[in-house]
Design a protein around this motif. Structure first.
Motif, PDB file in Angstrom:
ATOM      1  N   ASP A 114       4.799  -7.732   6.609  1.00 25.84           N
ATOM      2  CA  ASP A 114       5.720  -7.883   5.476  1.00 25.84           C
ATOM      3  C   ASP A 114       6.730  -6.744   5.531  1.00 25.84           C
ATOM      4  OD1 ASP A 114       6.811  -8.976   3.192  1.00 25.84           O
ATOM      5  OD2 ASP A 114       5.473  -7.907   1.839  1.00 25.84           O
ATOM      6  N   CYS A 115       7.540  -6.726   6.587  1.00 25.92           N
ATOM      7  CA  CYS A 115       8.528  -5.669   6.774  1.00 25.92           C
ATOM      8  C   CYS A 115       9.571  -5.759   5.665  1.00 25.92           C
ATOM      9  CB  CYS A 115       9.194  -5.809   8.133  1.00 25.92           C
ATOM     10  SG  CYS A 115       8.030  -5.806   9.520  1.00 25.92           S
TER      11      CYS A 115
ATOM     12  N   THR B 272       1.725  -4.145   6.828  1.00 24.71           N
ATOM     13  CA  THR B 272       0.979  -5.381   6.646  1.00 24.71           C
ATOM     14  C   THR B 272       1.208  -5.907   5.237  1.00 24.71           C
ATOM     15  OG1 THR B 272      -0.998  -4.311   5.763  1.00 24.71           O
ATOM     16  CG2 THR B 272      -0.823  -4.468   8.165  1.00 24.71           C
ATOM     17  N   ARG B 273       0.657  -7.077   4.972  1.00 28.73           N
ATOM     18  CA  ARG B 273       0.786  -7.665   3.640  1.00 28.73           C
ATOM     19  C   ARG B 273      -0.008  -6.888   2.589  1.00 28.73           C
ATOM     20  NH1 ARG B 273       2.891 -12.790   3.314  1.00 28.73           N
ATOM     21  NH2 ARG B 273       3.792 -13.500   5.273  1.00 28.73           N
ATOM     22  N   THR B 274      -0.905  -6.020   3.021  1.00 28.66           N
ATOM     23  CA  THR B 274      -1.637  -5.170   2.071  1.00 28.66           C
ATOM     24  C   THR B 274      -1.062  -3.756   2.020  1.00 28.66           C
ATOM     25  OG1 THR B 274      -3.279  -4.613   3.778  1.00 28.66           O
ATOM     26  CG2 THR B 274      -3.772  -6.477   2.320  1.00 28.66           C
TER      27      THR B 274
END
Length: 394
Positions: free
Chosen positions: A32-33, A150-152
């Motif tokens: 998730d840049c 990352t998405r987290t």
């Protein structure tokens, strides 16, 4: 063009020739840049082999193929699709070429990946299918992990570096594309040292752009352009000490044009059907790949057709394509008339023009100041100094 320099039948305007077929195996990305331009990065749609076969058919039946071209897997994280897909896709490419009636033709495959999923099995896949690899990585961890998470919310530097190590151990060539943000500008030495220390020998810089989902670039802030000039000047000086250890796309591109006394009349980004883009649902566009997945107030979306229902020739006759082309050409004409750097960029990318000015029918953008003007100034000054011409020109 034919051997006589005339457009082939069915292509009276001389569009193309096709250089790049950008195919989206999935919009989904495991990262998730925060500077990514793509919407719908949580969409797990996958391209079917039926759509891939149709896309290849539409391209190969068109009058826009003038020789070898590259099929680039891009726009999402391609490696979130199983390895078996690429084995089957390569077989599709092979079958499509078996039916080709023209001069001998090669379709080169390439993939642009964040490398976090690369392992030995993926290396096997790249080797047996002849897939070239581009890796998105922004340098050392303190730069890379600012934006590429990352998405987290965890940094991805270690995972990307592991993927690169797999490629290096297997002797698989790769290019690293580093996105330059405001955080990068004071760290030319660290970025250069990181590339050298990790055996990264082919480097390209992409500027963080105001584009799509990324509404504001950190490079839009005051004094960023002056800082970028200093960054490039320092990177050039480091590169000149040992140019044999690293290819730098931005430097070599300008050097090649200067040494050959060549000029660009256009760029693939504004030349119709030099690039053809196909998304995971079979939608088709041309010009910038960045335009395929977005919706705009001025033009709506940039979907021009579908691989199962529309030929590229029918797309070229559509009112929507003609409107986009007219504005794209108006902008290119303005660049040619107004800008001394035109021969180095051929009129620039329409996506940058739209996202910065709301239309293709314009000229200078922040993106072109970074990519072309500042880079050309730094490289040409460096060449003059290296050749002992700097003092004579003053």
């Amino acid at each position: 063009m034919t051997a006589t320099g005339t457009p082939p039948p069915g292509n009276p305007e001389g569009f193309g020739p096709l250089q790049l077929l950008v195919v989206q195996p999935t919009p989904y990305c495991n990262l998730d840049c925060d500077y990514c331009y793509l919407p719908n990065r949580d969409d797990r749609q996958r391209l079917s082999l039926e759509l891939l076969e149709a896309a290849l058919a539409r391209v190969l039946e068109s009058p826009y193929v003038g020789g070898d071209f590259t099929l680039l897997w891009h726009a999402g994280e391609p490696l979130t699709v199983p390895i078996a897909f690429y084995d089957a896709a390569t077989a599709c490419v092979r079958r499509a070429l078996e039916g080709w009636q023209g001069e001998p033709l090669t379709i080169h495959q390439s993939v642009q990946t964040n490398a976090t999923l690369i392992n030995e099995a993926w290396c096997d896949c790249f080797e047996r299918n002849g897939i070239a690899v581009g890796v998105s990585m922004d340098g050392p961890a303190f730069l890379h992990d600012v934006h590429r998470r990352t998405r987290t919310g965890l940094g991805t530097h270690a995972a990307t570096l592991r993927g690169i190590e797999h490629l290096r151990r297997r002797g698989i060539p790769f290019q690293v594309i580093a996105v330059i943000t405001e955080e990068s500008l004071g760290h030319a030495d660290e970025l250069y040292a990181f590339f050298v220390e990790n055996g990264i020998t082919d480097v390209a810089f992409n500027m963080e752009e105001t584009e799509g989902e990324n509404r504001v670039s950190t490079l839009s802030r005051p004094r960023a352009e002056a800082a970028y000039r200093r960054f490039l000047e320092r990177f050039w000086a480091l590169w000149q000490e040992r140019p044999e250890v690293m290819r730098v796309r931005e430097f070599e591109g300008i050097c090649s044009l200067a040494q050959a006394d060549a000029r660009l009349a256009c760029t693939d980004m504004n030349n119709p059907f030099a690039i053809v883009n196909v998304d995971a649902r079979g939608s088709i566009s041309t010009f910038d790949p960045e335009l395929l997945a977005v919706h705009t107030d001025t033009y709506g979306d940039f979907v021009l057709g579908h691989v199962q229902t529309d030929s590229l020739v029918s797309i070229a006759d559509s009112a929507k394509f003609r409107r986009i082309l007219a504005d794209m050409r108006a902008g290119t004409d303005r660049c040619r008339d107004e800008c001394a750097y035109f021969g180095l960029c051929g009129g620039g990318a329409g996506s940058n023009k739209y996202w910065e000015h709301g239309t293709f029918a314009c000229s200078e953008t922040q993106a072109c100041r970074y990519r072309i003007k500042i880079t050309a100034d730094v490289v040409l000054a460096g060449l003059e100094e290296a050749l002992g011409l700097a003092s004579r020109s003053r």
